[in-house]
Design an enzyme around this catalytic site. Structure first.
Site, PDB file in Angstrom:
ATOM      1  NE  ARG A 660     -10.868  27.403 120.625  1.00  0.00           N
ATOM      2  CZ  ARG A 660      -9.984  28.333 120.853  1.00  0.00           C
ATOM      3  NH1 ARG A 660      -8.752  28.025 121.053  1.00  0.00           N
ATOM      4  NH2 ARG A 660     -10.320  29.596 120.862  1.00  0.00           N
ATOM      5  CG  LEU A 661     -17.436  25.079 115.200  1.00  0.00           C
ATOM      6  CD1 LEU A 661     -16.914  26.300 114.479  1.00  0.00           C
ATOM      7  CD2 LEU A 661     -17.604  23.939 114.230  1.00  0.00           C
TER       8      LEU A 661
END
Ligand SMILES: NC(=O)C1=CN([C@@H]2O[C@H](COP(=O)(O)OP(=O)(O)OC[C@H]3O[C@@H](n4cnc5c(N)ncnc54)[C@H](O)[C@@H]3O)[C@@H](O)[C@H]2O)[C@H](O)CC1
Ligand SMILES: [K+]
Length: 718
Positions: A660-661
């Site tokens: 996600r980062l």
């Protein structure tokens, strides 16, 4: 479908409406609809929700509005202690997850207290963590939380998003007390300018469309169906001439793209699809500009482009592109300089004469240039080698929507459609159709209900339609491309392997058939080396080698091996384990004689893994054999050379996933990618690749069910 698209309208911002204490969604809806003009309400998508708790006392609206009445939470006399507050937040968030996404909150009274406090709590990560950020607020008759612990957190910073307040001392003043007010002239003006602002923002930060989400998140079965469908060329959107021009206007209007940027991306997509001795024939408009950009990228990719640009446009964008090519010494050829027969000097002709603004019949000199491309097809009839024609966006001279009306136009081998294919592309029946220009934002895809295939990995183009059949055994260095969705894997691992293999070819990966073969002999010590896969079918994976090599010795001692394919760029890996047998002599013979004669001689010369006195000895033997067989006679397959087949017993398919980062980092970078240039774009792509952290692995192992062998698919922990 593109043609379903109507006139360009901005998407309505979507608000979740929270009613007042001991009233209901229905009551708030009645008040808003009665009091605010239709010119206001039609610009908003308002969704009214009832509070979670039935009314526990007398309602102020009894006798005015019918029950049922509801309350969001309860409080003490001083409003300093709340009951059921967390339950209330969970209830609203749950509704937003199931019925969202929402752009904003509209609240009245107790609903307004909630609406005004929630963005602050959300910003602190204390609530609404599973829904998109609240972007807009309309607060009518609100107040602050008085519960100190809540107020500290909710109001630690002022409201950051555009908000409209209906309470003194705020923006729209009204004398009507604690109610949804009617709007006087000034109030209406303020409301309209607020709406205009948020509409624009909602448009620029669109709700992800189903079509896009289908490829980005773990799909439901329905979404998976949709994803499968989209691989079918019939389910891809095609644009009319008007829609193509409109999308162009949106990209270069509210979305802030410049023509230079889009052209850069378009040209890169084209260059990424092709190679070799190239002539780009460029027209007077942006299609011509795409051709100039493609020529520059091709030069940097190591090819030899030339350009024919007979009607130069004196705008800075075009003269800049020409200067860039001149600085690279890319030759510019006039129409007169061009050889009559283009087939001798060029392997690839890039048709960048006309795109979606073409009308009527081609005027000189393009009529003649188009004719030369048409006549190349006569070469095909006489089986002479003729250059491959790659058309950008539209085969020049074709009607943008009807296609090659008279049937006497260019018949390109490859079409690189940009943004979305135009209607004429339905008539394209060449072997290679790609979609390029990975720049269509979801807002535009949504507006035009565009169904477009997902771009594989970091690729700038994606194949549309079926890939031409590939002969794996003839593959030396080549090409292919979409993405692993868990529900979509094939029941049979060989089919799944073939699917991924095709993707690797479509993504133009170098030697996608290269695999690491690991063996272990009697001593149990494993050793690995790269070999080339030369065939795969239900019986297994085939490669050829020297039967005197170390791997051959290992395999005769221990007939078990492991194969590993790693397709960088697609972030995919396949592991196959199984038992190995030699292929039949006939099979080896057949393959041996299909190889280039030089490779056949090489196999005779090479006594793999044995020590040779020097390279000169090998070269000398090679020369002697070349002479011996210079008459074209059959080169006999040496006894020590042949194939192996691994019969698979276990498969593992691995797909690297962006964390996600990293997704977020990529999103933030997208604007800078577009602003600067393609070089940055490539750098960012590399960063994205390096950032692949978590992964998804599926294992296929054989199981017996009712006496039948089936493959069991299991997920492996990352
Ligand atoms: N968003 C995108 O998809 C992007 C696409 N790009 C490319 O731009 C073209 C469309 O460009 P445009 O400048 O509007 O038009 P054309 O290149 O098609 O050419 C117009 C040019 O041609 C002349 N002309 C028209 N008809 C004739 C004719 N019968 N004979 C001779 N000349 C003719 C006209 O006068 C103009 O001068 C699109 O297809 C993509 O390839 C952008 O580069 C990036 C964004
Ligand atoms: K073209």
């Amino acid at each position: 479908m593109g043609s379903e698209a109507e006139t360009v309208t901005l998407r309505k911002p979507r608000f979740l409406c929270l009613h007042g204490f001991r009233t209901s969604g229905e009551i708030l809806k009645t008040q808003v609809t009665m009091k605010w003009p239709e010119s206001v309400t039609r610009k908003l998508d308002l969704v009214y929700l009832d509070a979670p708790f039935p009314c526990q006392g007398k309602s102020d609206v009894e006798g005015i509005f019918d029950p049922p009445y509801y309350e969001w939470f309860q409080f003490n006399k001083e409003f300093t202690e709340y009951t059921n507050f967390d339950e209330c937040l969970a209830y609203i968030e749950d509704y937003m997850i199931k019925n969202g996404p929402f752009d904003g909150l509209l609240g009245f009274s107790q609903g307004a207290i909630l609406s005004a406090g929630l963005p602050g709590l959300q910003a602190q990560g204390l609530t609404f963590t599973k829904v998109p950020k609240i972007k807009f607020l309309i607060i009518v008759g609100g107040a602050k939380f008085r519960a100190a612990s809540l107020a500290d957190k909710a109001y630690s910073t002022p409201i950051q998003c555009p908000s409209l307040h209906f309470l003194d001392p705020v923006v729209i003043h009204h004398p009507k007390g604690h109610t949804i007010p009617r709007l006087d002239e000034k109030g209406l003006q303020i409301m309209e300018s607020f709406l205009e602002r948020i509409q624009k923002m909602a448009f620029l930060t669109p709700i992800p469309s189903l079509s896009i989400r289908a490829f980005c998140t773990k799909p439901s079965a329905k979404m998976a169906d949709r994803a499968v469908q989209i691989q079918n060329p019939d389910s891809i959107s095609y644009l009319t001439q008007r829609e193509a021009a409109e999308i162009d206007e949106i990209l270069m209007g509210p979305l802030g793209f410049s023509v230079d940027q889009l052209m850069e991306l378009a040209g890169l997509s084209v260059a990424a699809s092709i190679a070799e001795r190239v002539l780009a024939i460029c027209g007077p408009g942006n299609n011509g500009g795409d051709g100039l950009v493609a020529a520059r990228h091709l030069y940097h990719f190591g090819y030899k482009p030339s350009v024919c640009y007979p009607k130069r446009t004196p705008k800075p964008l075009y003269s800049g592109l020409v200067t860039q090519l001149e600085s690279l010494s890319v030759p510019f050829l006039s129409v007169e300089d061009l050889p009559l027969d283009l087939s001798k000097d060029f392997d690839i002709l890039v048709d960048a004469m006309f795109g979606f603004s073409f009308h009527g019949i081609p005027r000189p000199p393009f009529d003649d240039l188009i004719q030369r491309l048409v006549s190349l097809r006569d070469h095909d009839q006489t089986h002479q080698k003729s250059p491959v024609i790659v058309s950008i966006d539209i085969p020049s001279g074709w009607h943008v929507e009807e296609g090659d009306i008279g049937g006497e136009g260019i018949k390109p081998d490859m079409l690189v459609s940009l943004t979305a294919p135009k209607l004429c592309a339905k008539k394209f029946c060449g072997p290679q159709h790609f979609l390029g220009g990975r720049f269509v934002p979801p807002s535009v895809a949504d507006k035009y209900k565009l169904r477009l295939p997902p771009y594989p990995g970091t690729s700038m183009c994606v194949r549309i339609g079926k890939a031409p059949k590939i002969d794996i055994s003839a593959l030396r260095e080549n090409y292919i491309s979409p993405e692993l969705l868990e529900e979509q894997v094939e029941a049979d691992p060989i089919d799944q392997f073939c699917k991924w293999f095709d993707d690797a070819v479509a993504a133009s990966l170098k030697e996608p058939n290269a695999m690491a073969l690991s063996t272990a002999g009697k001593d149990g010590k494993p050793s690995s080396r790269m070999v080339l896969l030369k065939g795969v079918d239900k019986d297994g994976f085939v490669w050829y080698t020297n039967y005197d090599s170390r791997k051959a010795h290992d395999l005769s001692d221990n007939p078990h091996a492991s194969l590993l394919f790693y397709w960088d760029g697609l972030n995919r890996q396949v592991r196959v384990e199984g038992s190995v047998q030699r292929v039949s002599d006939e099979e080896s013979e057949q393959y041996f004689h299909s190889r280039p004669r030089g490779s056949q001689i090489g196999a005779i010369v090479s006594k793999q893994s044995t020590v040779v006195p020097g390279r000169h000895v090998l070269l000398q033997q090679h020369k002697e054999l070349e002479e011996k067989f210079s008459d074209g006679s059959l080169i006999p397959k040496p006894k020590h050379w042949g194939g192996y087949r691994l019969k698979p017993e276990l498969f593992e398919f691995w797909q690297g996933q962006k964390s996600r980062l990293h997704d977020r980092a990529a999103d933030q970078n997208i604007l800078s990618i577009l602003r600067v240039d393609v070089i940055l774009c490539l750098v960012v792509n590399l960063v994205i690749k390096l950032n692949v952290m978590s992964d998804l692995s599926l294992q296929y192992s054989p199981h017996e069910i009712n006496g039948q062998q089936v493959w069991k698919i299991e997920r492996l922990a990352p």
